[in-house]
Motif scaffolding. Structure first.
Motif, PDB file in Angstrom:
ATOM      1  N   ARG A 159       0.788  -1.230   0.000  1.00  0.00           N
ATOM      2  CA  ARG A 159       0.000   0.000   0.000  1.00  0.00           C
ATOM      3  C   ARG A 159       0.827   1.290   0.000  1.00  0.00           C
ATOM      4  O   ARG A 159       0.292   2.358   0.203  1.00  0.00           O
ATOM      5  CB  ARG A 159      -1.002   0.037   1.167  1.00  0.00           C
ATOM      6  CG  ARG A 159      -2.027  -1.052   1.135  1.00  0.00           C
ATOM      7  CD  ARG A 159      -2.946  -0.839  -0.049  1.00  0.00           C
ATOM      8  NE  ARG A 159      -3.906  -1.950  -0.141  1.00  0.00           N
ATOM      9  CZ  ARG A 159      -4.379  -2.416  -1.270  1.00  0.00           C
ATOM     10  NH1 ARG A 159      -4.014  -1.880  -2.404  1.00  0.00           N
ATOM     11  NH2 ARG A 159      -5.218  -3.414  -1.284  1.00  0.00           N
ATOM     12  N   ASN A 160       2.123   1.182  -0.210  1.00  0.00           N
ATOM     13  CA  ASN A 160       2.967   2.362  -0.361  1.00  0.00           C
ATOM     14  C   ASN A 160       2.798   2.917  -1.771  1.00  0.00           C
ATOM     15  O   ASN A 160       2.533   2.159  -2.720  1.00  0.00           O
ATOM     16  CB  ASN A 160       4.443   2.027  -0.115  1.00  0.00           C
ATOM     17  CG  ASN A 160       4.720   1.764   1.345  1.00  0.00           C
ATOM     18  OD1 ASN A 160       4.160   2.439   2.208  1.00  0.00           O
ATOM     19  ND2 ASN A 160       5.581   0.797   1.623  1.00  0.00           N
ATOM     20  N   PRO A 161       2.941   4.244  -1.933  1.00  0.00           N
ATOM     21  CA  PRO A 161       2.828   4.820  -3.280  1.00  0.00           C
ATOM     22  C   PRO A 161       3.869   4.235  -4.233  1.00  0.00           C
ATOM     23  O   PRO A 161       5.016   4.007  -3.843  1.00  0.00           O
ATOM     24  CB  PRO A 161       3.094   6.317  -3.060  1.00  0.00           C
ATOM     25  CG  PRO A 161       2.855   6.541  -1.611  1.00  0.00           C
ATOM     26  CD  PRO A 161       3.179   5.250  -0.916  1.00  0.00           C
ATOM     27  N   VAL A 162       3.443   3.974  -5.442  1.00  0.00           N
ATOM     28  CA  VAL A 162       4.354   3.508  -6.485  1.00  0.00           C
ATOM     29  C   VAL A 162       4.876   4.761  -7.170  1.00  0.00           C
ATOM     30  O   VAL A 162       4.133   5.447  -7.864  1.00  0.00           O
ATOM     31  CB  VAL A 162       3.648   2.566  -7.481  1.00  0.00           C
ATOM     32  CG1 VAL A 162       4.593   2.183  -8.613  1.00  0.00           C
ATOM     33  CG2 VAL A 162       3.103   1.345  -6.778  1.00  0.00           C
ATOM     34  N   THR A 163       6.138   5.058  -6.928  1.00  0.00           N
ATOM     35  CA  THR A 163       6.729   6.286  -7.467  1.00  0.00           C
ATOM     36  C   THR A 163       7.758   6.022  -8.546  1.00  0.00           C
ATOM     37  O   THR A 163       8.153   6.939  -9.257  1.00  0.00           O
ATOM     38  CB  THR A 163       7.380   7.105  -6.330  1.00  0.00           C
ATOM     39  OG1 THR A 163       8.334   6.282  -5.664  1.00  0.00           O
ATOM     40  CG2 THR A 163       6.335   7.591  -5.336  1.00  0.00           C
ATOM     41  N   ASP A 164       8.200   4.797  -8.682  1.00  0.00           N
ATOM     42  CA  ASP A 164       9.178   4.458  -9.721  1.00  0.00           C
ATOM     43  C   ASP A 164       8.487   4.409 -11.073  1.00  0.00           C
ATOM     44  O   ASP A 164       7.295   4.100 -11.182  1.00  0.00           O
ATOM     45  CB  ASP A 164       9.825   3.100  -9.441  1.00  0.00           C
ATOM     46  CG  ASP A 164      10.662   3.105  -8.166  1.00  0.00           C
ATOM     47  OD1 ASP A 164      11.119   4.199  -7.778  1.00  0.00           O
ATOM     48  OD2 ASP A 164      10.833   2.026  -7.575  1.00  0.00           O
ATOM     49  N   SER A 165       9.249   4.694 -12.120  1.00  0.00           N
ATOM     50  CA  SER A 165       8.675   4.631 -13.461  1.00  0.00           C
ATOM     51  C   SER A 165       8.472   3.186 -13.915  1.00  0.00           C
ATOM     52  O   SER A 165       7.691   2.928 -14.814  1.00  0.00           O
ATOM     53  CB  SER A 165       9.552   5.395 -14.454  1.00  0.00           C
ATOM     54  OG  SER A 165      10.850   4.843 -14.472  1.00  0.00           O
ATOM     55  N   THR A 166       9.145   2.258 -13.279  1.00  0.00           N
ATOM     56  CA  THR A 166       8.925   0.842 -13.594  1.00  0.00           C
ATOM     57  C   THR A 166       8.284   0.177 -12.380  1.00  0.00           C
ATOM     58  O   THR A 166       8.622   0.464 -11.231  1.00  0.00           O
ATOM     59  CB  THR A 166      10.251   0.130 -13.928  1.00  0.00           C
ATOM     60  OG1 THR A 166      11.139   0.262 -12.846  1.00  0.00           O
ATOM     61  CG2 THR A 166      10.873   0.695 -15.195  1.00  0.00           C
ATOM     62  N   PHE A 167       7.330  -0.668 -12.650  1.00  0.00           N
ATOM     63  CA  PHE A 167       6.619  -1.406 -11.609  1.00  0.00           C
ATOM     64  C   PHE A 167       6.084  -2.677 -12.231  1.00  0.00           C
ATOM     65  O   PHE A 167       6.035  -2.822 -13.449  1.00  0.00           O
ATOM     66  CB  PHE A 167       5.484  -0.561 -11.004  1.00  0.00           C
ATOM     67  CG  PHE A 167       4.487  -0.049 -12.018  1.00  0.00           C
ATOM     68  CD1 PHE A 167       3.367  -0.802 -12.359  1.00  0.00           C
ATOM     69  CD2 PHE A 167       4.680   1.171 -12.648  1.00  0.00           C
ATOM     70  CE1 PHE A 167       2.462  -0.334 -13.294  1.00  0.00           C
ATOM     71  CE2 PHE A 167       3.768   1.639 -13.585  1.00  0.00           C
ATOM     72  CZ  PHE A 167       2.658   0.889 -13.906  1.00  0.00           C
ATOM     73  N   PRO A 174      -1.000  -2.254  -9.599  1.00  0.00           N
ATOM     74  CA  PRO A 174       0.456  -2.052  -9.540  1.00  0.00           C
ATOM     75  C   PRO A 174       1.094  -2.741  -8.319  1.00  0.00           C
ATOM     76  O   PRO A 174       0.475  -2.864  -7.265  1.00  0.00           O
ATOM     77  CB  PRO A 174       0.589  -0.531  -9.429  1.00  0.00           C
ATOM     78  CG  PRO A 174      -0.690  -0.073  -8.849  1.00  0.00           C
ATOM     79  CD  PRO A 174      -1.738  -1.017  -9.300  1.00  0.00           C
ATOM     80  N   LEU A 175       2.318  -3.179  -8.518  1.00  0.00           N
ATOM     81  CA  LEU A 175       3.158  -3.702  -7.449  1.00  0.00           C
ATOM     82  C   LEU A 175       4.468  -2.953  -7.503  1.00  0.00           C
ATOM     83  O   LEU A 175       5.062  -2.787  -8.563  1.00  0.00           O
ATOM     84  CB  LEU A 175       3.447  -5.183  -7.642  1.00  0.00           C
ATOM     85  CG  LEU A 175       2.312  -6.187  -7.419  1.00  0.00           C
ATOM     86  CD1 LEU A 175       2.787  -7.587  -7.770  1.00  0.00           C
ATOM     87  CD2 LEU A 175       1.824  -6.130  -5.977  1.00  0.00           C
ATOM     88  N   CYS A 176       4.936  -2.485  -6.341  1.00  0.00           N
ATOM     89  CA  CYS A 176       6.217  -1.791  -6.307  1.00  0.00           C
ATOM     90  C   CYS A 176       7.328  -2.820  -6.571  1.00  0.00           C
ATOM     91  O   CYS A 176       7.120  -4.030  -6.462  1.00  0.00           O
ATOM     92  CB  CYS A 176       6.413  -1.064  -4.976  1.00  0.00           C
ATOM     93  SG  CYS A 176       6.567  -2.129  -3.542  1.00  0.00           S
ATOM     94  N   THR A 177       8.515  -2.314  -6.867  1.00  0.00           N
ATOM     95  CA  THR A 177       9.626  -3.210  -7.194  1.00  0.00           C
ATOM     96  C   THR A 177      10.027  -4.065  -6.003  1.00  0.00           C
ATOM     97  O   THR A 177      10.503  -5.197  -6.156  1.00  0.00           O
ATOM     98  CB  THR A 177      10.836  -2.403  -7.685  1.00  0.00           C
ATOM     99  OG1 THR A 177      11.130  -1.381  -6.754  1.00  0.00           O
ATOM    100  CG2 THR A 177      10.553  -1.779  -9.055  1.00  0.00           C
ATOM    101  N   ARG A 178       9.818  -3.586  -4.762  1.00  0.00           N
ATOM    102  CA  ARG A 178      10.165  -4.392  -3.577  1.00  0.00           C
ATOM    103  C   ARG A 178       9.204  -5.570  -3.420  1.00  0.00           C
ATOM    104  O   ARG A 178       9.598  -6.644  -2.981  1.00  0.00           O
ATOM    105  CB  ARG A 178      10.093  -3.520  -2.322  1.00  0.00           C
ATOM    106  CG  ARG A 178      11.277  -2.569  -2.166  1.00  0.00           C
ATOM    107  CD  ARG A 178      11.341  -1.925  -0.788  1.00  0.00           C
ATOM    108  NE  ARG A 178      10.043  -1.644  -0.182  1.00  0.00           N
ATOM    109  CZ  ARG A 178       9.504  -0.431  -0.075  1.00  0.00           C
ATOM    110  NH1 ARG A 178      10.157   0.602  -0.556  1.00  0.00           N
ATOM    111  NH2 ARG A 178       8.334  -0.262   0.470  1.00  0.00           N
ATOM    112  N   CYS A 179       7.924  -5.413  -3.720  1.00  0.00           N
ATOM    113  CA  CYS A 179       6.928  -6.473  -3.510  1.00  0.00           C
ATOM    114  C   CYS A 179       6.809  -7.422  -4.699  1.00  0.00           C
ATOM    115  O   CYS A 179       6.209  -8.481  -4.580  1.00  0.00           O
ATOM    116  CB  CYS A 179       5.569  -5.880  -3.197  1.00  0.00           C
ATOM    117  SG  CYS A 179       5.494  -4.999  -1.624  1.00  0.00           S
TER     118      CYS A 179
END
Length: 180
Positions: A159-167, A174-179
């Protein structure tokens, strides 16, 4: 009667000396019966009149023939005119196409030739966020064939904002790069 320079007051209309009451208007002198409306030809009583195309007009004739017409009701506008959407309005007729609130001095949005307050415009016409479903009235993130508020474009797991241009994407979320 005489003027300030001592000479007699002469009527601007008939060029005769004025005896008795004098009407002074437009830096000229007139017999009261000769200071008349160019439209209806009746003497103009009182201090209110309008000038138009070099002539003078009583208030009713000016309103009928020269005042702008309200787009809302079609009547002449004799007080404050609002110019918006290429037409003239009475202030009480320039209202939101949604809530009907007067838009007078504030900003408005236009849709299909009708004015809307920002709130009604957002509710009726703004794009909806794919995350929360609310209108997007400012910047949007466009991703996954949808528009998102920046605060709503969050990782589906943490549930953290996805701020990277790649996900990454899972179930079209969306899924962040860490998850990922």
């Amino acid at each position: 009667m005489s003027t300030r320079d001592g000479g007699p007051a002469v009527c601007n209309s008939c060029n005769s000396v004025i005896q008795g009451r004098i009407v002074t208007a437009l830096n000229k002198k007139w017999h009261p019966e000769h200071f008349a409306c160019n439209t209806c030809r009746k003497p103009i009583d009182g201090a209110k009149f309008h000038q138009h195309d070099g002539g003078v007009h009583c208030v009713p004739c000016y309103a009928k023939n020269y005042s702008p017409r309200c787009h809302g009701c079609g009547d002449p506008i004799t007080d404050r005119v609002i110019q918006a959407l290429g037409v003239s309005w009475h202030s009480h007729h320039f209202v939101c196409g949604g809530c009907r609130k007067e838009l007078g001095g504030g900003g408005f949005m236009e849709q299909a030739g009708r004015p809307y307050c920002s709130s009604c415009y957002a509710d009726k016409f703004a794009a909806r966020c794919a995350g929360c479903g609310q209108p997007i009235v400012d910047k949007a993130i466009i991703a996954l064939d949808a528009k998102w508020h920046a605060k709503c474009f969050t990782c589906n797991k943490c549930r953290n904002p996805v701020t990277d241009s790649t996900f990454s994407v899972m179930d079209n979320k969306p899924l962040c790069t860490r998850c990922a």
